[in-house]
Scaffold this motif. Structure first.
Motif, PDB file in Angstrom:
ATOM      1  N   ALA A  38       0.965  -0.847   0.016  1.00 42.58           N
ATOM      2  CA  ALA A  38      -0.335   0.198   0.006  1.00 42.58           C
ATOM      3  C   ALA A  38       0.894   1.134   0.253  1.00 42.58           C
ATOM      4  CB  ALA A  38      -0.866  -0.106   0.931  1.00 42.58           C
ATOM      5  N   ILE A  39       1.893   1.225   0.550  1.00 38.44           N
ATOM      6  CA  ILE A  39       2.958   2.592   0.920  1.00 38.44           C
ATOM      7  C   ILE A  39       3.770   2.078  -0.126  1.00 38.44           C
ATOM      8  CG2 ILE A  39       5.201   1.806   1.913  1.00 38.44           C
ATOM      9  CD1 ILE A  39       2.931   5.084   2.780  1.00 38.44           C
ATOM     10  N   ARG A  40       4.260   1.327  -1.142  1.00 27.76           N
ATOM     11  CA  ARG A  40       4.318   1.765  -1.972  1.00 27.76           C
ATOM     12  C   ARG A  40       3.888   1.987  -3.170  1.00 27.76           C
ATOM     13  NH1 ARG A  40       7.083  -3.595  -4.240  1.00 27.76           N
ATOM     14  NH2 ARG A  40       7.660  -2.355  -5.399  1.00 27.76           N
ATOM     15  N   THR A  41       2.763   1.805  -3.320  1.00 28.65           N
ATOM     16  CA  THR A  41       2.187   1.919  -4.863  1.00 28.65           C
ATOM     17  C   THR A  41       0.831   3.107  -4.644  1.00 28.65           C
ATOM     18  OG1 THR A  41      -0.039   0.987  -3.658  1.00 28.65           O
ATOM     19  CG2 THR A  41       1.321  -0.240  -5.683  1.00 28.65           C
ATOM     20  N   LEU A  42       1.349   4.047  -3.556  1.00 29.33           N
ATOM     21  CA  LEU A  42       0.666   5.340  -2.635  1.00 29.33           C
ATOM     22  C   LEU A  42       1.043   5.850  -3.048  1.00 29.33           C
ATOM     23  CD1 LEU A  42      -1.076   7.429  -1.930  1.00 29.33           C
ATOM     24  CD2 LEU A  42      -0.626   6.566   1.041  1.00 29.33           C
ATOM     25  N   ILE A  43       2.747   6.268  -3.253  1.00 30.78           N
ATOM     26  CA  ILE A  43       3.378   6.503  -3.270  1.00 30.78           C
ATOM     27  C   ILE A  43       4.465   7.126  -5.017  1.00 30.78           C
ATOM     28  CG2 ILE A  43       5.732   7.598  -2.601  1.00 30.78           C
ATOM     29  CD1 ILE A  43       5.895   6.543  -0.064  1.00 30.78           C
ATOM     30  N   ALA A  44       4.035   5.881  -4.945  1.00 33.86           N
ATOM     31  CA  ALA A  44       4.597   6.066  -6.737  1.00 33.86           C
ATOM     32  C   ALA A  44       3.505   6.722  -6.960  1.00 33.86           C
ATOM     33  CB  ALA A  44       4.605   4.141  -6.910  1.00 33.86           C
ATOM     34  N   ALA A  45       2.421   5.825  -7.068  1.00 36.46           N
ATOM     35  CA  ALA A  45       0.908   7.281  -7.722  1.00 36.46           C
ATOM     36  C   ALA A  45       0.876   8.337  -7.760  1.00 36.46           C
ATOM     37  CB  ALA A  45      -0.519   6.215  -7.238  1.00 36.46           C
ATOM     38  N   LEU A  47       3.544  10.459  -6.661  1.00 31.14           N
ATOM     39  CA  LEU A  47       4.318  11.161  -7.933  1.00 31.14           C
ATOM     40  C   LEU A  47       4.308  11.121  -9.262  1.00 31.14           C
ATOM     41  CD1 LEU A  47       7.874   9.451  -6.308  1.00 31.14           C
ATOM     42  CD2 LEU A  47       7.153  11.084  -5.673  1.00 31.14           C
ATOM     43  N   LEU A  48       3.812   9.600  -9.769  1.00 35.01           N
ATOM     44  CA  LEU A  48       3.265   9.608 -11.207  1.00 35.01           C
ATOM     45  C   LEU A  48       2.531  11.037 -11.825  1.00 35.01           C
ATOM     46  CD1 LEU A  48       3.500   6.109 -12.385  1.00 35.01           C
ATOM     47  CD2 LEU A  48       5.192   7.222 -13.029  1.00 35.01           C
ATOM     48  N   MET A  49       1.355  11.030 -10.393  1.00 37.15           N
ATOM     49  CA  MET A  49       0.220  11.382 -10.986  1.00 37.15           C
ATOM     50  C   MET A  49       0.955  13.753 -10.966  1.00 37.15           C
ATOM     51  SD  MET A  49      -3.581  12.879  -8.626  1.00 37.15           S
ATOM     52  CE  MET A  49      -4.219  11.564  -9.260  1.00 37.15           C
ATOM     53  N   GLY A  50       1.732  13.413 -10.367  1.00 36.24           N
ATOM     54  CA  GLY A  50       2.474  14.925  -9.746  1.00 36.24           C
ATOM     55  C   GLY A  50       3.279  15.110 -11.227  1.00 36.24           C
ATOM     56  N   ILE A  51       3.915  13.978 -11.988  1.00 41.07           N
ATOM     57  CA  ILE A  51       4.676  14.215 -13.136  1.00 41.07           C
ATOM     58  C   ILE A  51       3.556  14.209 -14.287  1.00 41.07           C
ATOM     59  CG2 ILE A  51       6.585  13.121 -14.591  1.00 41.07           C
ATOM     60  CD1 ILE A  51       7.102  11.810 -11.815  1.00 41.07           C
ATOM     61  N   LEU A  52       2.840  13.956 -14.779  1.00 41.91           N
ATOM     62  CA  LEU A  52       1.667  13.727 -15.525  1.00 41.91           C
ATOM     63  C   LEU A  52       1.594  15.615 -15.437  1.00 41.91           C
ATOM     64  CD1 LEU A  52       0.514  10.468 -16.238  1.00 41.91           C
ATOM     65  CD2 LEU A  52       1.950  11.334 -17.317  1.00 41.91           C
ATOM     66  N   ILE A 228      10.156   1.531  -8.254  1.00 42.46           N
ATOM     67  CA  ILE A 228       8.859   1.648  -8.940  1.00 42.46           C
ATOM     68  C   ILE A 228       9.372   2.394 -10.281  1.00 42.46           C
ATOM     69  CG2 ILE A 228       6.366   1.834  -9.997  1.00 42.46           C
ATOM     70  CD1 ILE A 228       5.620   0.426  -7.068  1.00 42.46           C
ATOM     71  N   ILE A 229       9.285   3.445  -9.901  1.00 43.16           N
ATOM     72  CA  ILE A 229       9.525   4.749 -10.788  1.00 43.16           C
ATOM     73  C   ILE A 229      10.670   4.468 -11.853  1.00 43.16           C
ATOM     74  CG2 ILE A 229       9.101   7.400 -10.928  1.00 43.16           C
ATOM     75  CD1 ILE A 229       6.202   5.929  -9.861  1.00 43.16           C
ATOM     76  N   LEU A 230      11.487   4.771 -11.045  1.00 47.28           N
ATOM     77  CA  LEU A 230      12.892   5.189 -11.837  1.00 47.28           C
ATOM     78  C   LEU A 230      13.277   4.114 -12.837  1.00 47.28           C
ATOM     79  CD1 LEU A 230      14.802   6.690  -9.234  1.00 47.28           C
ATOM     80  CD2 LEU A 230      14.262   7.712 -11.303  1.00 47.28           C
ATOM     81  N   PRO A 231      12.734   2.783 -12.178  1.00 43.42           N
ATOM     82  CA  PRO A 231      13.149   1.709 -13.862  1.00 43.42           C
ATOM     83  C   PRO A 231      12.148   1.645 -14.667  1.00 43.42           C
ATOM     84  CG  PRO A 231      12.398   0.452 -11.083  1.00 43.42           C
ATOM     85  CD  PRO A 231      12.229   2.202 -10.842  1.00 43.42           C
ATOM     86  N   TYR A 232      10.614   1.942 -14.075  1.00 43.85           N
ATOM     87  CA  TYR A 232       9.847   1.679 -15.110  1.00 43.85           C
ATOM     88  C   TYR A 232      10.621   3.295 -16.521  1.00 43.85           C
ATOM     89  CZ  TYR A 232       5.881   4.331 -17.938  1.00 43.85           C
ATOM     90  OH  TYR A 232       5.878   4.836 -18.619  1.00 43.85           O
TER      91      TYR A 232
END
Length: 296
Positions: A38-45, A47-52, A228-232
């Motif tokens: 949960a904490i991994r996916t929440l932070i990743a989501a 971060l991705l939302m902010g970038i997008l 998650i973010i960087l490797p993707y």
């Protein structure tokens, strides 16, 4: 420049291979599988939302009729994959867990053969058999004093690879419908978080952060960014500029190798000669399988 591009999938594999180090620290802090996810996916989501929102808001748009694809990616892919992989990490050596996960191309070939009617050649079958033999060697199955392993850990590791294969299949469906990989990743994180949130022990995360507000907050941020973010981002860039075949082969080879090195350095998981041989056999088999699949 082409040589520099080939470094990116290596970095991607190293980052994915480091997942176990983050998971074990959070497990030691009292976080269970669902809380870690949960904490991994929440932070990743987030971060991705902010970038997008800053770069391209259109990538957040999806059609309602296609929502089931993203649900499948998030629930059958990201959620199930990470739950099983976390359990595998906590029951097996890092290298064995990573090798079991890296068998996902085997499952993709089987799924594609059964449901997408792709040809299952004798070379593919041979590669899959070699990969399984290599995996058995890494596990220490044929020697005394090898890595400690449990049946439940093996099952979770196999399931992690299977669900990783399912994610590849469903993400391909989304890509064929014109969706950007960033969009697929973002909504996969959203669905995975939604599935894990009800079972999450938020006080555990709160206590973890309170113990060292700056250090542990940065640790959680790094956990999502590095795994998650960087490797993707690096993987996608490498595919676009270096080719899908080479990128997949290099990242598949570097991930279990990196996990083995992390296990040696951080957890004193010393490999045997047979386990190293098994890792090499698995990498060779997956390399040949990826090349065969690319040329098919």
């Amino acid at each position: 420049m082409k040589k520099l591009i080939l470094i990116l999938p290596v970095l991607t594999g190293i980052m994915w291979g480091s997942v176990g180090t983050f998971v074990r620290k959070l497990t030691e802090a009292g976080a269970d599988t669902f809380t870690i996810l949960a904490i991994r996916t929440l932070i990743a989501a987030l971060l991705l939302m902010g970038i997008l929102l800053i770069t391209n808001k259109d990538l957040l748009k999806i059609k309602i009729k296609d929502a089931w694809i993203f649900a499948a990616c998030g629930l059958l892919g990201t959620f199930s994959l990470n739950v099983c992989y976390t359990e595998a990490i906590n029951h097996l050596s890092l290298s064995l867990a990573a090798v079991l996960l890296s068998l996902s191309p085997v499952y993709v070939v089987i799924i594609a053969g059964l449901f997408l009617k792709e040809k299952l050649t004798s070379r593919k079958v041979l590669c899959m058999i070699l990969a399984l033999i290599g995996c058995a060697l890494v596990s220490g199955l044929f020697e005394s004093g090898g890595f400690s392993w449990s049946l439940s850990g093996i099952i979770f590791g196999i399931l992690a690879g299977f669900f990783c294969g399912l994610y590849s299949v469903f993400s391909k469906v989304a890509t064929d419908r014109g969706y950007d990989p960033v969009t697929i990743t973002f909504y996969s994180m959203i669905f995975a978080f939604a599935a894990s949130a009800p079972f999450t022990e938020w006080p555990v995360i709160g206590s973890f952060v309170e113990a060292a507000p700056v250090g542990n907050s940065l640790f959680l941020l790094a956990c999502s960014a590095v795994t998650i973010i960087l490797p993707y981002v690096l993987f996608t860039y490498a595919i676009n500029h270096g080719g899908a075949g080479k990128t997949t082969i290099i990242s598949s080879a570097s991930e279990p190798s990196s996990a083995m090195i992390f296990g040696i350095i951080l957890f004193a998981e010393m490999p045997t000669l047979l386990s190293i041989a098994g890792l090499i056999i698995t990498i060779i088999a997956l390399t040949l399988l990826c090349r065969e699949d690319e040329s098919a």
